[in-house]
Design a protein around this motif. Structure first.
Motif, PDB file in Angstrom:
ATOM      1  N   ALA A 475       7.876  27.450 -16.120  1.00  0.00           N
ATOM      2  CA  ALA A 475       9.125  27.872 -16.744  1.00  0.00           C
ATOM      3  C   ALA A 475      10.344  27.233 -16.097  1.00  0.00           C
ATOM      4  O   ALA A 475      11.415  27.210 -16.695  1.00  0.00           O
ATOM      5  N   ARG A 476      10.190  26.742 -14.887  1.00  0.00           N
ATOM      6  CA  ARG A 476      11.334  26.176 -14.177  1.00  0.00           C
ATOM      7  C   ARG A 476      11.313  24.665 -14.292  1.00  0.00           C
ATOM      8  O   ARG A 476      10.253  24.053 -14.279  1.00  0.00           O
ATOM      9  N   VAL A 477      12.481  24.082 -14.424  1.00  0.00           N
ATOM     10  CA  VAL A 477      12.620  22.637 -14.525  1.00  0.00           C
ATOM     11  C   VAL A 477      13.509  22.172 -13.387  1.00  0.00           C
ATOM     12  O   VAL A 477      14.531  22.788 -13.096  1.00  0.00           O
ATOM     13  N   ARG A 478      13.104  21.087 -12.787  1.00  0.00           N
ATOM     14  CA  ARG A 478      13.894  20.567 -11.675  1.00  0.00           C
ATOM     15  C   ARG A 478      15.215  20.023 -12.173  1.00  0.00           C
ATOM     16  O   ARG A 478      15.357  19.595 -13.321  1.00  0.00           O
ATOM     17  N   SER A 479      16.187  19.993 -11.300  1.00  0.00           N
ATOM     18  CA  SER A 479      17.523  19.541 -11.680  1.00  0.00           C
ATOM     19  C   SER A 479      17.726  18.056 -11.444  1.00  0.00           C
ATOM     20  O   SER A 479      18.705  17.491 -11.927  1.00  0.00           O
ATOM     21  N   ALA A 480      16.836  17.407 -10.710  1.00  0.00           N
ATOM     22  CA  ALA A 480      17.015  15.997 -10.369  1.00  0.00           C
ATOM     23  C   ALA A 480      15.698  15.266 -10.537  1.00  0.00           C
ATOM     24  O   ALA A 480      14.617  15.848 -10.403  1.00  0.00           O
ATOM     25  N   ASP A 481      15.805  13.975 -10.841  1.00  0.00           N
ATOM     26  CA  ASP A 481      14.617  13.139 -10.951  1.00  0.00           C
ATOM     27  C   ASP A 481      14.043  12.889  -9.568  1.00  0.00           C
ATOM     28  O   ASP A 481      14.748  12.960  -8.554  1.00  0.00           O
ATOM     29  N   VAL A 482      12.759  12.560  -9.544  1.00  0.00           N
ATOM     30  CA  VAL A 482      12.060  12.354  -8.279  1.00  0.00           C
ATOM     31  C   VAL A 482      11.336  11.031  -8.357  1.00  0.00           C
ATOM     32  O   VAL A 482      10.811  10.648  -9.413  1.00  0.00           O
ATOM     33  N   GLY A 483      11.282  10.315  -7.219  1.00  0.00           N
ATOM     34  CA  GLY A 483      10.572   9.056  -7.170  1.00  0.00           C
ATOM     35  C   GLY A 483       9.082   9.233  -7.366  1.00  0.00           C
ATOM     36  O   GLY A 483       8.505  10.260  -7.017  1.00  0.00           O
ATOM     37  N   CYS A 484       8.460   8.204  -7.922  1.00  0.00           N
ATOM     38  CA  CYS A 484       7.030   8.289  -8.215  1.00  0.00           C
ATOM     39  C   CYS A 484       6.212   8.427  -6.936  1.00  0.00           C
ATOM     40  O   CYS A 484       5.218   9.162  -6.898  1.00  0.00           O
ATOM     41  N   SER A 485       6.596   7.740  -5.872  1.00  0.00           N
ATOM     42  CA  SER A 485       5.848   7.839  -4.617  1.00  0.00           C
ATOM     43  C   SER A 485       5.908   9.261  -4.060  1.00  0.00           C
ATOM     44  O   SER A 485       4.913   9.788  -3.548  1.00  0.00           O
ATOM     45  N   THR A 486       7.048   9.902  -4.204  1.00  0.00           N
ATOM     46  CA  THR A 486       7.167  11.280  -3.732  1.00  0.00           C
ATOM     47  C   THR A 486       6.284  12.215  -4.544  1.00  0.00           C
ATOM     48  O   THR A 486       5.653  13.131  -4.016  1.00  0.00           O
ATOM     49  N   VAL A 487       6.212  11.974  -5.852  1.00  0.00           N
ATOM     50  CA  VAL A 487       5.356  12.800  -6.707  1.00  0.00           C
ATOM     51  C   VAL A 487       3.890  12.617  -6.328  1.00  0.00           C
ATOM     52  O   VAL A 487       3.119  13.575  -6.284  1.00  0.00           O
ATOM     53  N   ILE A 488       3.496  11.379  -6.014  1.00  0.00           N
ATOM     54  CA  ILE A 488       2.103  11.124  -5.633  1.00  0.00           C
ATOM     55  C   ILE A 488       1.771  11.848  -4.341  1.00  0.00           C
ATOM     56  O   ILE A 488       0.712  12.463  -4.185  1.00  0.00           O
ATOM     57  N   VAL A 489       2.711  11.783  -3.388  1.00  0.00           N
ATOM     58  CA  VAL A 489       2.459  12.459  -2.111  1.00  0.00           C
ATOM     59  C   VAL A 489       2.380  13.967  -2.315  1.00  0.00           C
ATOM     60  O   VAL A 489       1.523  14.651  -1.749  1.00  0.00           O
ATOM     61  N   ALA A 490       3.281  14.508  -3.149  1.00  0.00           N
ATOM     62  CA  ALA A 490       3.241  15.937  -3.426  1.00  0.00           C
ATOM     63  C   ALA A 490       1.934  16.326  -4.092  1.00  0.00           C
ATOM     64  O   ALA A 490       1.377  17.399  -3.822  1.00  0.00           O
ATOM     65  N   ALA A 491       1.423  15.463  -4.983  1.00  0.00           N
ATOM     66  CA  ALA A 491       0.139  15.741  -5.616  1.00  0.00           C
ATOM     67  C   ALA A 491      -0.989  15.708  -4.596  1.00  0.00           C
ATOM     68  O   ALA A 491      -1.907  16.540  -4.636  1.00  0.00           O
ATOM     69  N   ALA A 492      -0.918  14.751  -3.664  1.00  0.00           N
ATOM     70  CA  ALA A 492      -1.966  14.664  -2.645  1.00  0.00           C
ATOM     71  C   ALA A 492      -1.963  15.872  -1.734  1.00  0.00           C
ATOM     72  O   ALA A 492      -3.015  16.285  -1.227  1.00  0.00           O
ATOM     73  N   GLN A 493      -0.806  16.465  -1.499  1.00  0.00           N
ATOM     74  CA  GLN A 493      -0.735  17.629  -0.623  1.00  0.00           C
ATOM     75  C   GLN A 493      -1.377  18.870  -1.241  1.00  0.00           C
ATOM     76  O   GLN A 493      -1.575  19.863  -0.567  1.00  0.00           O
ATOM     77  N   GLN A 494      -1.700  18.803  -2.547  1.00  0.00           N
ATOM     78  CA  GLN A 494      -2.282  19.965  -3.205  1.00  0.00           C
ATOM     79  C   GLN A 494      -3.803  19.924  -3.240  1.00  0.00           C
ATOM     80  O   GLN A 494      -4.418  20.797  -3.849  1.00  0.00           O
ATOM     81  N   ILE A 495      -4.416  18.921  -2.644  1.00  0.00           N
ATOM     82  CA  ILE A 495      -5.873  18.814  -2.684  1.00  0.00           C
ATOM     83  C   ILE A 495      -6.420  19.064  -1.293  1.00  0.00           C
ATOM     84  O   ILE A 495      -5.705  19.018  -0.277  1.00  0.00           O
ATOM     85  N   GLU A 496      -7.722  19.302  -1.228  1.00  0.00           N
ATOM     86  CA  GLU A 496      -8.350  19.658   0.041  1.00  0.00           C
ATOM     87  C   GLU A 496      -8.466  18.453   0.964  1.00  0.00           C
ATOM     88  O   GLU A 496      -8.141  18.533   2.155  1.00  0.00           O
ATOM     89  N   ARG A 497      -8.882  17.311   0.444  1.00  0.00           N
ATOM     90  CA  ARG A 497      -9.129  16.130   1.279  1.00  0.00           C
ATOM     91  C   ARG A 497      -7.967  15.152   1.150  1.00  0.00           C
ATOM     92  O   ARG A 497      -8.121  14.003   0.769  1.00  0.00           O
ATOM     93  N   PHE A 498      -6.783  15.631   1.470  1.00  0.00           N
ATOM     94  CA  PHE A 498      -5.592  14.803   1.338  1.00  0.00           C
ATOM     95  C   PHE A 498      -5.588  13.638   2.310  1.00  0.00           C
ATOM     96  O   PHE A 498      -4.941  12.630   2.077  1.00  0.00           O
ATOM     97  N   ASP A 499      -6.326  13.767   3.449  1.00  0.00           N
ATOM     98  CA  ASP A 499      -6.319  12.711   4.448  1.00  0.00           C
ATOM     99  C   ASP A 499      -7.051  11.462   3.996  1.00  0.00           C
ATOM    100  O   ASP A 499      -6.966  10.421   4.657  1.00  0.00           O
ATOM    101  N   ARG A 500      -7.785  11.515   2.844  1.00  0.00           N
ATOM    102  CA  ARG A 500      -8.524  10.355   2.349  1.00  0.00           C
ATOM    103  C   ARG A 500      -7.758   9.581   1.292  1.00  0.00           C
ATOM    104  O   ARG A 500      -8.260   8.611   0.747  1.00  0.00           O
ATOM    105  N   VAL A 501      -6.548  10.039   0.983  1.00  0.00           N
ATOM    106  CA  VAL A 501      -5.740   9.347  -0.015  1.00  0.00           C
ATOM    107  C   VAL A 501      -4.960   8.239   0.669  1.00  0.00           C
ATOM    108  O   VAL A 501      -4.268   8.464   1.665  1.00  0.00           O
ATOM    109  N   SER A 502      -5.092   7.018   0.095  1.00  0.00           N
ATOM    110  CA  SER A 502      -4.430   5.852   0.665  1.00  0.00           C
ATOM    111  C   SER A 502      -3.500   5.270  -0.381  1.00  0.00           C
ATOM    112  O   SER A 502      -3.930   4.959  -1.497  1.00  0.00           O
ATOM    113  N   LEU A 503      -2.213   5.136  -0.033  1.00  0.00           N
ATOM    114  CA  LEU A 503      -1.251   4.563  -0.960  1.00  0.00           C
ATOM    115  C   LEU A 503      -1.331   3.056  -0.909  1.00  0.00           C
ATOM    116  O   LEU A 503      -1.275   2.452   0.163  1.00  0.00           O
ATOM    117  N   GLY A 504      -1.455   2.457  -2.096  1.00  0.00           N
ATOM    118  CA  GLY A 504      -1.448   1.012  -2.195  1.00  0.00           C
ATOM    119  C   GLY A 504      -0.057   0.515  -2.523  1.00  0.00           C
ATOM    120  O   GLY A 504       0.946   1.050  -2.061  1.00  0.00           O
TER     121      GLY A 504
END
Length: 836
Positions: A475-504
């Motif tokens: 129901a809530r919408v953010r007020s500002a746009d976010v960089g794609c890299s930040t969104v990817i990191v935020a998505a990785a923080q929501q999984i159990e094995r986040f330490d295996r995610v490698s950014l290319g």
């Protein structure tokens, strides 16, 4: 076979039988009419035969007179011409005869041969080389054949007995006339010879007797009128004179000279022959009239029967066609209605009922009645009963679909209720964790609290999955746009094995619009969770992002065993067309990703990798991307060794409590953007269930859209409380929802590798580099940190556990001051309303 053809065959079979029996029934009448027609033709030829007989008798008398020197040649010539005309008429009539009885047919053949021999016989008469006896015999033979034909036609097929008797009576009269004609020739020969011989006397007497017998046969077989005609005709002076002379000649004995003059006898005999011919004509005309009447009657009878049968058959065909057309039209209407319901109407109703809120408070029975009856072909016959039964089936199908939709709505409401309750419980648990973390100074216990906080983030993602399946979103919408890299990191923080995610390689300048940030993060979290869950534990999961025209492409690559092409095709089909139902709980992530992707026009596709594993490709459309997005970065953000202008992506570090990064520790590398990874958005996603990118066959792909309060950086602050910033020791972490405080700007990393080439699809191909890893959980003060670009990383100073405890205590105190007087209870139901 079509129904119209079946009906045609059904009507044709009895019609064929009816026609066959009608033909059999009409055959006798038709045959009788044909036989009557043939008999009429034969009677007409018999009339011509009588005429020919008369002409031959006159010619014979003239020939006898000429040979016996009692006549002249001119008389004979006139008689021959009359005979030739009569022969021509007889031949023309005899040529068209058919079905002539055997005796009559033989007589016709002999008459034809005699007609061909007539010129020779006449030549002998003219030359006088023939005797009177030979002449008389020749003519007698052909005249006998003519009388045989007249008598033989009475044996034709289908001749009525009465008509046969009359034909024989007419033939008997002709024979009587022949006997008198022979008497004339016998007397003329006796006059030329000077008197009767014994043979000629017998011949004369036989002629008189034959005449009497023939007349008697005619009287017996013929009607009484014929006798009257004959008696009246022969009662005149001419007939009496001929009879007187006959009696006188008959009284002349053998060897005595006949006193009657030849001319007198010839005249009296010719007069009697002419009288007999007149009676013969009347008799032949009567026979022909009777036969013609019978023929006409039979023809009319046969025609009436044929017309009746034809009219009956035509009437049956017309009735069958009319009834068949009505039946076929009703069947076609029923078929068209059934096709309309099966291919258009019912699927449309089912599709409408599968949408959330389709019932609009109506009961299943009301929805079924509202759709109406699709088939209007009803009635009291079987076709009408089929139409009514089809309407009942359609009504029941719609009712069951509406009932199922009602059950789905109830299940969705149950899921949403469970998800909201879980969100409230998770918020309470997070609040309790915040309370414990405020006063905790022990690094070991803080590590445990951080782990519990991360578990709460994952629990909240699972809750958001249930909300998405229930038809709700964030129901809530953010007020500002976010960089794609930040969104990817935020998505990785929501999984159990986040330490295996490698950014290319992550191309700079790609931002996600505020309204789609949570959903995109949710999609990527589900894909990352699946990739890490079903790939070898010692392998990394790579993430790369680049711009493609007006779109952006995110690729998640794992090194699992992959999946079969058939399985991948099934998953891609499910991702392209999300189902309207709740879905299979075993592949919950697949349905979540499909729904959220469809909501924003995002295309998610699983592709086969050139090596082991699977590629999950997410294509972000232009409406999801932020135009002219500029990331907050210092002058040292861009690696001077990167020719294509890509940023060096920030390293992913384990999330701190409530989605915040942990305080900067010795050996940890902060991001290149100057902020800890995860600043700006909080993890608010649900658990993945496997996308099939590993050995396990699952889906695990999901999407954002949480309805409950986020447990990460987007968790709301209760009303009446502000979130002050804390600049105390430990890095000055931001309050929840805004990330952590800026860490000291790091030195520039090593230059990234240059572009290695271009792929077949036109995309840049870059050399692999060592993946950026999550900082090891056990990395201590011995880790290196680069002071600047190109310079060796100096060894940091080591800290003992006391120093670490002091840093964490300072961090907890700052959190305590920023969240002073914050209540522990979760927001009430009025603050958790969501959108569909």
């Amino acid at each position: 076979m079509k129904i119209n053809r079946r009906l045609v065959l059904l009507v044709t079979a009895p019609l064929t039988v009816a026609v066959a029996f009608s033909v059999l029934a009409l055959a006798p009448a038709t045959n009788q009419a044909l036989q009557a027609g043939r008999l009429t033709s034969m009677v007409e030829v018999a009339d011509q035969a009588g005429e020919l007989t008369y002409r031959l008798q006159r010619e014979r008398a003239a020939a006898t007179a000429l040979v016996s020197e009692q006549g002249d040649a001119e008389e004979f010539r006139l008689r021959t011409e009359e005979t030739d005309r009569s022969i021509a008429g007889f031949r023309s009539g005899a040529e068209g005869l058919s079905a002539v009885p055997g005796s009559a047919r033989g007589a016709l053949d002999r008459i034809e041969r005699f007609a061909e021999e007539m010129p020779g016989l006449r030549a002998q008469v003219r030359s006088g080389s023939s005797t009177v006896s030979a002449l008389a015999f020749g003519y007698r033979i052909v005249i006998a054949d003519l009388n045989t034909y007249r008598d033989g036609i009475a044996q034709a097929d289908g001749v009525d007995a009465d008509i046969a008797d009359r034909i024989r009576a007419a033939a008997a009269l002709s024979e009587a006339a022949e006997h008198t004609a022979q008497q004339q020739v016998t007397v003329a020969r006796a006059q030329a010879a000077g008197g009767f011989t014994t043979a000629s006397q017998r011949t004369f007497d036989a002629g008189r007797m034959g005449y009497t017998e023939s007349i008697g046969v005619m009287f017996d077989l013929g009607p009484g009128a014929w006798r009257t005609w004959l008696e009246r005709t022969l009662s005149g002076a001419k007939a009496l004179e001929a009879r007187r002379l006959e009696d006188e000649i008959g009284r002349t004995g053998t060897g005595k000279e006949i006193t009657v003059a030849p001319k007198e006898w010839q005249k009296a005999a010719n007069d009697r022959q002419e009288l007999l011919r007149s009676v013969e004509k009347r008799v032949d005309a009567a026979v022909l009239a009777q036969v013609s009447d019978v023929r006409t009657t039979l023809i009319w009878t046969a025609g009436a029967e044929v017309a009746l049968v034809v009219l009956t058959l035509v009437g049956v065909v017309v009735v069958a066609i009319r009834l068949g057309r009505v039946m076929i039209r009703r069947l076609r209407d029923l078929r068209n209605a059934a096709h309309e319901v099966a291919h258009s109407g019912l699927p449309t109703v089912m599709s409408e009922l599968s949408q959330p809120g389709a019932l609009r408070g109506a009961t299943p029975e009301e929805v079924a009645r509202r759709t109406g009856d699709p088939v209007r072909t009803t009635g009291e016959d079987e076709i009408g009963e089929v139409g009514e039964a089809f309407n009942a089936v359609h009504h029941e199908a719609v009712r069951l679909a509406a009932q199922q939709a009602h059950a789905h709505e109830q299940l969705a409401e149950t899921l949403v209720g469970v998800a909201r309750r879980g969100a409230r419980l998770t918020a309470v648990m997070v609040s309790e964790l915040d309370t414990v973390q405020r006063d905790e100074a022990d690094p070991v216990r803080m590590k445990t609290l951080f782990a519990l906080d991360h578990l709460a983030v994952r629990m909240e993602r699972n809750t958001n999955n249930l909300l998405v399946l229930g038809g709700y979103g964030n129901a809530r919408v953010r007020s500002a746009d976010v960089g794609c890299s930040t969104v990817i990191v935020a998505a990785a923080q929501q999984i159990e094995r986040f330490d295996r995610v490698s950014l290319g390689v992550i191309e700079s300048g790609i931002g996600i619009t505020a309204r789609a940030v949570h959903d995109v993060a949710h999609i990527l979290a589900e894909l990352l969770d699946n990739a890490t869950r079903y790939s070898p534990p010692d392998k990394q999961v790579g993430v790369a992002v680049w711009r493609l025209w007006d779109r952006a492409v995110v690729q998640i690559v794992d090194e699992g065993v992959g999946m079969t092409a058939e399985r991948r095709a099934v998953h891609n089909a499910a991702l392209r067309e999300p189902q309207a139902g709740i879905g299979d709980v075993r592949s919950m992530g697949l349905h979540v990703v499909a729904r959220l992707a469809a909501r924003h026009g995002i295309v998610v596709e699983l592709r086969d990798s050139s090596g082991p594993g699977t590629i999950a490709e997410v294509t972000l459309p232009a409406k999801v991307l932020a135009l002219d997005f500029v990331e907050d970065q210092g002058p040292s953000q861009v690696d001077p060794g990167n020719d294509v202008g890509y940023e060096t992506p920030p390293p992913i570090t384990p999330p701190g409590p409530q989605g915040r990064r942990q305080p900067a520790r010795a050996g940890a590398r902060p991001g290149r953007h100057g902020t800890p990874v995860g600043a700006g958005i909080g993890p608010a996603m649900g658990p993945a269930v496997g996308t099939g990118m590993g050995p396990a066959v699952g889906t695990g792909v999901g999407a954002a859209g949480a309805d409950a309060p986020a447990a990460g950086g987007d968790r709301e602050t209760p009303p009446g409380h502000e979130r002050p910033r804390d600049d105390g020791p430990g890095g000055g972490a931001r309050d929840r929802g805004h990330g952590a405080a800026p860490a000291p700007r790091p030195a520039r990393d090593e230059p990234v590798s240059r572009v290695a080439g271009v792929s077949s699809s036109g995309l840049p191909v870059r050399q692999r580099r060592a993946p950026q890893q999550w900082p090891a959980a056990g990395r201590r003060e011995g880790a290196e940190q680069r002071p600047g670009a190109g310079s060796p990383r100096p060894s940091p100073r080591r800290r003992d556990s006391r120093q670490v405890s002091d840093v964490l205590a300072a961090y907890a105190q700052g959190i305590n001051r920023s969240t002073n007087h914050r209540g522990r209870s979760a927001p009430d139901d009025h603050t958790e309303r969501t959108e569909k």
